[in-house]
Design an enzyme around this catalytic site. Sequence first.
Site: not given
Length: 430
Positions: A80, A272, A288, A386
């Site tokens: 991202e 998130k 992991d 972005h």
Amino acid sequence: MTTSRIPGFYNLTLEERRAKLADAADLSQGDLIPFTSPLTADIAMHMVENVIGTYALPLGIGLNFLVNGRDVLVPMVIEEPSVIAGASFMAKLARAGGGFTATSTEPLMIGQLQVLNLENIEKAAEQVLAHKAELLTYVDETESSLKSRGGGARDIEVRIIEDSPIGAFLVVHLIYDVRDAMGANAVNTACERLAPKIQDITGGRVHLRILSNLTDRRMAKATCKIPVGELAFTAQDGSVTRPFTGEDVRDGIIAAYAFAAADPYRAATHNKGIMNGIDPVVIATGNDWRAIEAGAHAYAARSGKYTSLSIWEKDAEGNLVGTLEMPMAVGIVGGATKVHSAAQAALKLMNVKSANQLAEIIVSVGLAQNMAALRALATEGIQRGHMSLHARQVAIAAGASGALIEKVASQMVQERIVRIDRAEEILRTL
Ligand code: MEV
């Protein structure tokens, strides 16, 4: 000595970046080779089943991190755009307040044994506790290598689950110090070994024997203080400028946090954003990330209501103070960390000597990333930051290559139309 400040890194070529990185981290160029040719299919064949190849993702460097007074160059694996730039920028602001202060608990994992078919659950629970010392000794004797490294069985706990779809049953927890390992294998092995003993003691049947990913005994915590003056900036939108005072930005971040603290819909997105910082380092070090994700979200819901993992507030001097505390079960030995050469190189780059140290870095990056998202959302929005890299991805998807990628992307950003059909049109005209 390592420095995490490499001004102008963004503008360098790939080769120049690697040379600067080696210099800044006191490493040889050879130490960085695993980052450019990391995992062969031959090795991958020994990691999972049915291998036919490997799959690459971008690896970038989080700059400017100062964690517990130590400069750290942070390898981050992520697809991202804006994440690495955001974390690096916030780490720079945090430096002005002394960087990140991080702590972590002992590396205590929880193994669970589900005990069914008990006539008297309370009595069975008491019997398990009465045999605690014997059970702990048994685990340490059978798993002596962990014991010899300073880890081992620390406690046995019992929990009665009163209400479940199959009625009541007993759960036995093994609290296991796994030192520098992530510890899943060690815990699962220990639980499987304990099972017959628990059956003998209780007269019941041990069903599941598995670790819990809600590793709330293995926590990491980071805090940072941003001097309010450091937060002031002027947003530029085309020819329009919009100044933000430090107080505006600070209060905007606190109000954004309040939204996540109170509303699970917002908290999921807020968390998130935290995981945008956490997962890339977890992945880069061969750990992991599904386990870390599971632990994070389960912990965020620990009160029965899902909420923010971080806290943002102001101190008596008006500075912005952030805190992130969450489960962090990561290792530096064993598993993929050992066999994946890039994971080894990542640990070397950060000069990490213990799993605790790694956990403390990771949680600091999560906090930086959270601040980057909240700052953007509370001021100019996230789309502007972005756009430029997103536009390049769209340009590539439309078929651009080489110098055309930048040309197509910058025209789309200028026009504020970042879409594949527009990229295709521009590409045709070029
Ligand atoms: C995007 O990947 C992450 C954010 O949505 C996080 C947030 O909203 O806090 C920007």
